[in-house]
Design a protein around this motif. Structure first.
Motif, PDB file in Angstrom:
ATOM      1  N   ARG A   1      -2.445  93.283  67.603  1.00  0.00           N
ATOM      2  CA  ARG A   1      -3.807  93.262  67.058  1.00  0.00           C
ATOM      3  C   ARG A   1      -3.905  94.067  65.766  1.00  0.00           C
ATOM      4  N   ARG A   2      -3.171  95.184  65.719  1.00  0.00           N
ATOM      5  CA  ARG A   2      -3.184  96.014  64.508  1.00  0.00           C
ATOM      6  C   ARG A   2      -2.150  95.552  63.476  1.00  0.00           C
ATOM      7  N   ARG A   3      -1.474  94.444  63.769  1.00  0.00           N
ATOM      8  CA  ARG A   3      -0.536  93.783  62.858  1.00  0.00           C
ATOM      9  C   ARG A   3       0.700  94.636  62.554  1.00  0.00           C
ATOM     10  N   LEU A   4       1.040  95.513  63.472  1.00  0.00           N
ATOM     11  CA  LEU A   4       2.276  96.290  63.351  1.00  0.00           C
ATOM     12  C   LEU A   4       3.443  95.540  63.976  1.00  0.00           C
ATOM     13  N   VAL A   5       3.132  94.637  64.881  1.00  0.00           N
ATOM     14  CA  VAL A   5       4.123  93.792  65.549  1.00  0.00           C
ATOM     15  C   VAL A   5       3.619  92.357  65.489  1.00  0.00           C
ATOM     16  N   ARG A   6       4.526  91.411  65.389  1.00  0.00           N
ATOM     17  CA  ARG A   6       4.166  89.997  65.429  1.00  0.00           C
ATOM     18  C   ARG A   6       4.949  89.330  66.547  1.00  0.00           C
ATOM     19  N   ARG A   7       4.439  88.209  67.019  1.00  0.00           N
ATOM     20  CA  ARG A   7       5.137  87.434  68.052  1.00  0.00           C
ATOM     21  C   ARG A   7       5.524  86.085  67.470  1.00  0.00           C
ATOM     22  N   GLY A   8       6.789  85.728  67.580  1.00  0.00           N
ATOM     23  CA  GLY A   8       7.300  84.508  66.972  1.00  0.00           C
ATOM     24  C   GLY A   8       6.647  83.255  67.529  1.00  0.00           C
ATOM     25  N   LEU A   9       6.338  82.324  66.641  1.00  0.00           N
ATOM     26  CA  LEU A   9       5.793  81.042  67.075  1.00  0.00           C
ATOM     27  C   LEU A   9       6.806  80.270  67.907  1.00  0.00           C
ATOM     28  N   SER A  10       8.058  80.348  67.496  1.00  0.00           N
ATOM     29  CA  SER A  10       9.068  79.465  68.068  1.00  0.00           C
ATOM     30  C   SER A  10       9.692  79.980  69.353  1.00  0.00           C
ATOM     31  N   ASP A  11       9.856  81.301  69.475  1.00  0.00           N
ATOM     32  CA  ASP A  11      10.568  81.838  70.636  1.00  0.00           C
ATOM     33  C   ASP A  11       9.761  82.828  71.461  1.00  0.00           C
ATOM     34  N   GLY A  12       8.556  83.197  70.994  1.00  0.00           N
ATOM     35  CA  GLY A  12       7.726  84.130  71.733  1.00  0.00           C
ATOM     36  C   GLY A  12       8.224  85.561  71.715  1.00  0.00           C
ATOM     37  N   ALA A  13       9.308  85.826  70.970  1.00  0.00           N
ATOM     38  CA  ALA A  13       9.864  87.181  70.905  1.00  0.00           C
ATOM     39  C   ALA A  13       9.021  88.065  69.998  1.00  0.00           C
ATOM     40  N   TYR A  14       9.048  89.359  70.287  1.00  0.00           N
ATOM     41  CA  TYR A  14       8.299  90.325  69.492  1.00  0.00           C
ATOM     42  C   TYR A  14       9.178  90.855  68.360  1.00  0.00           C
ATOM     43  N   ARG A  15       8.550  91.069  67.191  1.00  0.00           N
ATOM     44  CA  ARG A  15       9.266  91.569  66.021  1.00  0.00           C
ATOM     45  C   ARG A  15       8.440  92.656  65.348  1.00  0.00           C
ATOM     46  N   CYS A  16       9.124  93.633  64.803  1.00  0.00           N
ATOM     47  CA  CYS A  16       8.442  94.683  64.060  1.00  0.00           C
ATOM     48  C   CYS A  16       7.921  94.103  62.743  1.00  0.00           C
ATOM     49  N   ASN A  17       6.667  94.376  62.430  1.00  0.00           N
ATOM     50  CA  ASN A  17       6.035  93.796  61.247  1.00  0.00           C
ATOM     51  C   ASN A  17       5.918  94.800  60.111  1.00  0.00           C
ATOM     52  N   ILE A  18       6.514  95.974  60.284  1.00  0.00           N
ATOM     53  CA  ILE A  18       6.494  96.995  59.246  1.00  0.00           C
ATOM     54  C   ILE A  18       7.909  97.528  59.060  1.00  0.00           C
ATOM     55  N   THR A  19       8.125  98.223  57.966  1.00  0.00           N
ATOM     56  CA  THR A  19       9.439  98.781  57.682  1.00  0.00           C
ATOM     57  C   THR A  19       9.500 100.228  58.163  1.00  0.00           C
ATOM     58  N   LEU A  20      10.429 100.496  59.068  1.00  0.00           N
ATOM     59  CA  LEU A  20      10.635 101.852  59.566  1.00  0.00           C
ATOM     60  C   LEU A  20      11.955 102.400  59.027  1.00  0.00           C
ATOM     61  N   PRO A  21      12.111 103.717  58.983  1.00  0.00           N
ATOM     62  CA  PRO A  21      13.393 104.280  58.555  1.00  0.00           C
ATOM     63  C   PRO A  21      14.517 103.755  59.434  1.00  0.00           C
ATOM     64  N   SER A  22      15.491 103.079  58.819  1.00  0.00           N
ATOM     65  CA  SER A  22      16.618 102.509  59.561  1.00  0.00           C
ATOM     66  C   SER A  22      17.744 102.248  58.585  1.00  0.00           C
ATOM     67  N   PRO A  23      18.979 102.020  59.094  1.00  0.00           N
ATOM     68  CA  PRO A  23      20.098 101.746  58.208  1.00  0.00           C
ATOM     69  C   PRO A  23      20.070 100.341  57.624  1.00  0.00           C
ATOM     70  N   GLY A  24      19.124  99.499  58.040  1.00  0.00           N
ATOM     71  CA  GLY A  24      19.074  98.120  57.557  1.00  0.00           C
ATOM     72  C   GLY A  24      18.517  98.015  56.160  1.00  0.00           C
ATOM     73  N   ASP A  25      18.418  96.781  55.695  1.00  0.00           N
ATOM     74  CA  ASP A  25      17.878  96.502  54.374  1.00  0.00           C
ATOM     75  C   ASP A  25      16.357  96.525  54.459  1.00  0.00           C
ATOM     76  N   LYS A  26      15.760  97.658  54.121  1.00  0.00           N
ATOM     77  CA  LYS A  26      14.323  97.817  54.288  1.00  0.00           C
ATOM     78  C   LYS A  26      13.546  96.882  53.367  1.00  0.00           C
ATOM     79  N   THR A  27      14.042  96.696  52.161  1.00  0.00           N
ATOM     80  CA  THR A  27      13.337  95.831  51.217  1.00  0.00           C
ATOM     81  C   THR A  27      13.271  94.409  51.753  1.00  0.00           C
ATOM     82  N   HIS A  28      14.389  93.896  52.241  1.00  0.00           N
ATOM     83  CA  HIS A  28      14.416  92.538  52.767  1.00  0.00           C
ATOM     84  C   HIS A  28      13.558  92.412  54.016  1.00  0.00           C
ATOM     85  N   GLN A  29      13.638  93.384  54.928  1.00  0.00           N
ATOM     86  CA  GLN A  29      12.820  93.324  56.136  1.00  0.00           C
ATOM     87  C   GLN A  29      11.336  93.361  55.793  1.00  0.00           C
TER      88      GLN A  29
END
Length: 258
Positions: free
Chosen positions: A51-79
């Motif tokens: 509801r606060r748009r911090l997480v989204r749920r995939g249309l295709s698989d129903g899986a939850y995904r982070c909708n914001i960039t958190l400190p992590s070793p990944g590519d933050k710009t791309h995420q």
């Protein structure tokens, strides 16, 4: 709710966000296994985060995904780009599903390839029981979405990409025996018509696909693609029926991105 309970709920919500940021798309039962929280607690937290748009749920698989960039070793710009694109595109994909009906995939460009990041496959009446694989990578020179994206670039950048990927077996132009001459003919045709066709099948054998470019601030960032069985309609006939709708969807997403 007292201060202690609020703090506990906040910590649990952050645990969920950190898990999604680190592990990627997760179903409810995976989150339960990883966090140790009950399904009831997780559902409550996820409902709030969605509801606060911090997480989204995939249309295709129903899986939850982070909708914001958190400190992590990944590519933050791309995420961050993925989160923004999906956030903008999802309501437009849902609306288009009732008109176009055929499965629509949302793609983003990343490091010389195209990634499928969302899809209407599971809500389309013609999904063909082919679930979307999150963050599926495609050869940019063979995919309709890739040629669509390349059409937004100057030719010299396309040549540079060909050279950069030449020694990468999976992502090179030669992977599908596509010549530079053929590629640039397709790019020119895409610029003229506003949509591209796929030059080789990579994940959906027996299907045609067309794609239209998505831009952010007038710069190409990805594409939306539409696919259907080769036995249903020839590409020119299908494109006559649906290409304008697909181009309109891509333009609407681009406008919302700014």
């Amino acid at each position: 709710m007292d201060t202690t309970s609020k703090t506990r709920s906040l910590e649990r919500a952050i645990d969920v966000l950190e898990h999604l940021a680190a592990r990627g798309p997760s179903a409810l039962h995976h989150l339960q296994d990883e966090t140790g929280l009950s399904k009831t607690t997780l559902r409550r937290l996820l409902e709030t985060l969605v509801r606060r748009r911090l997480v989204r749920r995939g249309l295709s698989d129903g899986a939850y995904r982070c909708n914001i960039t958190l400190p992590s070793p990944g590519d933050k710009t791309h995420q961050g780009k993925i989160a923004r694109l999906i956030d903008v595109a999802t309501p437009l994909l849902r609306a288009s599903n009732s008109d176009i009906r055929w499965p629509i995939d949302l793609h983003i460009y990343h490091q010389g390839r195209m990634q499928v990041i969302e899809s209407t496959r599971t809500i389309s009446p013609f999904g063909f029981n082919r679930p979307h694989r999150p963050e599926l990578d495609l050869n940019i020179f063979a995919a309709a979405s890739g040629i669509s994206y390349l059409s937004t670039l100057p030719d010299e950048r396309v040549w540079k990409m060909i050279e950069t990927l030449r020694e990468q077996e999976l992502w090179a132009l030669s992977r599908y025996r596509i010549t530079p001459q053929r590629l640039f003919r397709e790019i020119a045709l895409t610029r003229e018509k506003g949509f591209a066709r796929r030059l080789a099948s990579q994940s959906d054998g027996g299907f045609h696909a067309i794609a239209a470019p998505v831009r952010s601030h007038r710069t190409g960032i990805g594409a939306v693609s539409l696919w259907w069985p080769q036995t249903y309609l020839a590409l020119p006939v299908f494109a006559d029926r649906h290409a304008e709708q697909l181009k309109a969807l891509a333009a609407a997403i681009s406008r919302e991105l700014g």
